[in-house]
Design an enzyme around this catalytic site. Structure first.
Site, PDB file in Angstrom:
ATOM      1  CG  ASN A  42      -0.420  -0.301   2.509  1.00 19.09           C
ATOM      2  OD1 ASN A  42       0.600  -0.979   2.624  1.00 19.09           O
ATOM      3  ND2 ASN A  42      -1.049   0.209   3.552  1.00 19.09           N
ATOM      4  CB  CYS A  53      -5.249  -1.282  -1.850  1.00 15.42           C
ATOM      5  SG  CYS A  53      -6.618  -0.422  -1.072  1.00 15.42           S
ATOM      6  CD  GLU A  55      -5.375  -5.698  -1.245  1.00  9.45           C
ATOM      7  OE1 GLU A  55      -4.783  -4.597  -1.181  1.00  9.45           O
ATOM      8  OE2 GLU A  55      -6.202  -6.070  -0.394  1.00  9.45           O
TER       9      GLU A  55
END
Ligand SMILES: [Zn+2]
Length: 132
Positions: A42, A53, A55
């Site tokens: 992040n 983020c 991901e």
């Protein structure tokens, strides 16, 4: 790639988290169908809403290098429980990786395995959009 290696890549990526505001470091490791791994952490901005983020950092890195097919993502946090991806990441993962396998990794390095559809049912996606 074996699961433990993917988990370890997510844990390693967490070390690079720029999370000085939230104090909530996250690491992610995305496994492609061809066996490549793209990692992310992040990245927070002083203008909080610009934060990204782990991901999506991993996914956008992979997409920006031409990757199209994904098998699994490991997501590591420093909490004792198994922290799932936020709503925004669920949507973007669904858009580009559909019902991917998700490994949630806790502070102890233990993991829980889920499919994205298990915590993102009834997903919106491009199947609902009108195309010419
Ligand atoms: Zn997210």
């Amino acid at each position: 790639m074996e699961l433990q290696k993917l988990v370890n890549r997510a844990i390693d990526a967490k070390k690079f988290a720029l999370s000085s505001y939230s104090k909530f470091p996250v690491g992610a490791a995305l496994l492609t169908a061809s066996g490549e791994v793209y990692t992310g952490c992040n990245i927070e901005s002083s203008s909080y809403g610009l934060t990204m983020c782990a991901e999506r950092v991993a996914l956008f890195k992979a997409l920006s290098e031409g990757e199209k097919s994904f098998k699994a993502i490991a997501i590591a946090t420093d909490v004792d429980g198994f922290c799932p991806p936020c709503g925004a990441c669920r949507q973007v993962l669904w858009d580009f990786a559909k019902d991917i396998t998700v490994y949630l990794v806790n502070a102890q390095g233990d993991h829980q395995t889920l499919r994205l559809s298990e915590f993102f049912p009834h997903a919106f996606d491009d199947g609902f959009l009108h195309h010419d």
